[in-house]
Design a protein around this motif. Structure first.
Motif, PDB file in Angstrom:
ATOM      1  N   ALA A 145     -16.553   3.397 -13.049  1.00 41.24           N
ATOM      2  CA  ALA A 145     -15.194   2.358 -13.119  1.00 41.24           C
ATOM      3  C   ALA A 145     -15.232   1.673 -14.615  1.00 41.24           C
ATOM      4  O   ALA A 145     -14.266   0.747 -14.878  1.00 41.24           O
ATOM      5  CB  ALA A 145     -16.163   1.548 -11.444  1.00 41.24           C
ATOM      6  N   LEU A 148     -12.966   2.471 -16.455  1.00 39.22           N
ATOM      7  CA  LEU A 148     -12.163   2.379 -16.040  1.00 39.22           C
ATOM      8  C   LEU A 148     -11.248   1.373 -16.591  1.00 39.22           C
ATOM      9  O   LEU A 148      -9.991   0.814 -16.318  1.00 39.22           O
ATOM     10  CB  LEU A 148     -11.386   3.567 -14.554  1.00 39.22           C
ATOM     11  N   PHE A 150     -12.767  -1.699 -15.415  1.00 32.52           N
ATOM     12  CA  PHE A 150     -13.252  -2.329 -13.702  1.00 32.52           C
ATOM     13  C   PHE A 150     -14.662  -2.509 -13.486  1.00 32.52           C
ATOM     14  O   PHE A 150     -15.060  -1.780 -13.051  1.00 32.52           O
ATOM     15  CB  PHE A 150     -12.248  -3.252 -12.396  1.00 32.52           C
ATOM     16  N   THR A 195      -4.361  -1.743  -6.649  1.00 29.58           N
ATOM     17  CA  THR A 195      -6.127  -0.935  -6.621  1.00 29.58           C
ATOM     18  C   THR A 195      -5.588   0.690  -6.530  1.00 29.58           C
ATOM     19  O   THR A 195      -6.887   0.915  -6.771  1.00 29.58           O
ATOM     20  CB  THR A 195      -6.666  -1.515  -5.399  1.00 29.58           C
ATOM     21  N   PRO A 198      -6.308   2.772  -9.998  1.00 30.40           N
ATOM     22  CA  PRO A 198      -8.152   2.688 -10.473  1.00 30.40           C
ATOM     23  C   PRO A 198      -8.804   3.354  -9.917  1.00 30.40           C
ATOM     24  O   PRO A 198      -9.094   4.042 -10.045  1.00 30.40           O
ATOM     25  CB  PRO A 198      -7.632   1.279 -11.460  1.00 30.40           C
ATOM     26  N   ARG A 199      -8.735   2.738  -8.644  1.00 32.05           N
ATOM     27  CA  ARG A 199     -10.163   3.477  -7.805  1.00 32.05           C
ATOM     28  C   ARG A 199      -9.917   4.715  -7.355  1.00 32.05           C
ATOM     29  O   ARG A 199     -10.578   5.383  -7.474  1.00 32.05           O
ATOM     30  CB  ARG A 199      -9.623   2.497  -6.280  1.00 32.05           C
ATOM     31  N   GLN A 201      -8.707   7.553  -9.452  1.00 32.67           N
ATOM     32  CA  GLN A 201      -8.869   7.387 -11.267  1.00 32.67           C
ATOM     33  C   GLN A 201     -11.053   6.856 -11.380  1.00 32.67           C
ATOM     34  O   GLN A 201     -11.435   8.174 -10.993  1.00 32.67           O
ATOM     35  CB  GLN A 201      -8.864   7.025 -12.059  1.00 32.67           C
ATOM     36  N   ALA A 202     -11.380   6.355 -10.470  1.00 25.75           N
ATOM     37  CA  ALA A 202     -12.775   6.173 -10.379  1.00 25.75           C
ATOM     38  C   ALA A 202     -13.549   7.104  -9.393  1.00 25.75           C
ATOM     39  O   ALA A 202     -14.506   8.209 -10.175  1.00 25.75           O
ATOM     40  CB  ALA A 202     -12.951   4.475 -10.427  1.00 25.75           C
TER      41      ALA A 202
END
Length: 211
Positions: A145, A148, A150, A195, A198-199, A201-202
């Protein structure tokens, strides 16, 4: 789909376990005006049971009980011959689960009113998701995270999920990795669409880069 993240932006690193029960109480019907004394109220018996079930709640240990649904009887001028209730139980550890289930059974089995019988059956159950099963995976997810842009922490929640089953099998587990959301099970339930990427991707990086 992953369970939604908390409104804080955190993922879920521990959860309560939960179980649902149905309680059936049987009494004896009678006309409440003509021959009241001949009847035995199943609703009255259920009320006594509910009081004791709710007394099992202990906020310090995290164990809670809630009878959230009841029904019974056929009319206001009839002593109720049957009554039913649905009970929700929540707990943090497997030991609490076993102890609470034993206590529930003992309460239901205890004689209270002559002519009243009661039984309880387990409808469903979730194992607790204990934090010891998320520590290593949480640290790995946090690293991805941060790469990326965050940051995120782990958070405990009282809701149940399938995370309890995997963690109880000794599988490292992390939950609440979906989009950030709030007000679950209400008309105001929401998720923050910004969100989503990015979430996702994490999660993908966490899976691809597992050690």
């Amino acid at each position: 789909m992953p369970n939604s993240g908390r409104i804080s932006g955190n993922v879920v690193s521990a959860r309560k376990g939960g179980a649902s029960f149905e309680i059936i109480v049987k009494g004896k019907a009678a006309h409440s005006g003509v021959n009241h004394a001949d009847g035995v109220s199943a609703i009255g018996g259920l009320a006594l049971i509910i009081t004791e079930l709710h007394a099992l709640t202990d906020y310090e240990t995290g164990v809670t009980t809630n009878v959230g649904l009841i029904n019974g009887g056929m009319s206001s001028n009839t002593v109720a011959a049957e009554a039913k209730a649905k009970l929700d139980l929540r707990y943090i550890t497997k030991e609490q689960m076993v102890d609470a289930m034993d206590a529930i059974q003992a309460i239901v089995d205890m004689p209270r009113l002559q002519g009243v019988t009661a039984s309880v059956r387990l409808i469903s159950a979730f194992h607790p998701f204990e934090s010891s099963m998320s520590d290593g995976l949480l640290a790995h997810y946090q690293t991805q995270a941060e790469s990326l842009g965050f940051s995120v922490e782990g958070e405990f929640t009282g809701g149940c999920s399938d995370a309890g089953f995997t963690s109880s099998m000794g599988v490292p587990t992390l939950c609440g990795t979906g989009t950030v959301g709030a007000k679950m099970h209400t008309e105001g339930e929401l998720c923050l669409l910004d969100t989503f990427v990015p979430r996702t991707q994490a999660v993908a990086k966490s899976v691809l880069l597992l050690p």
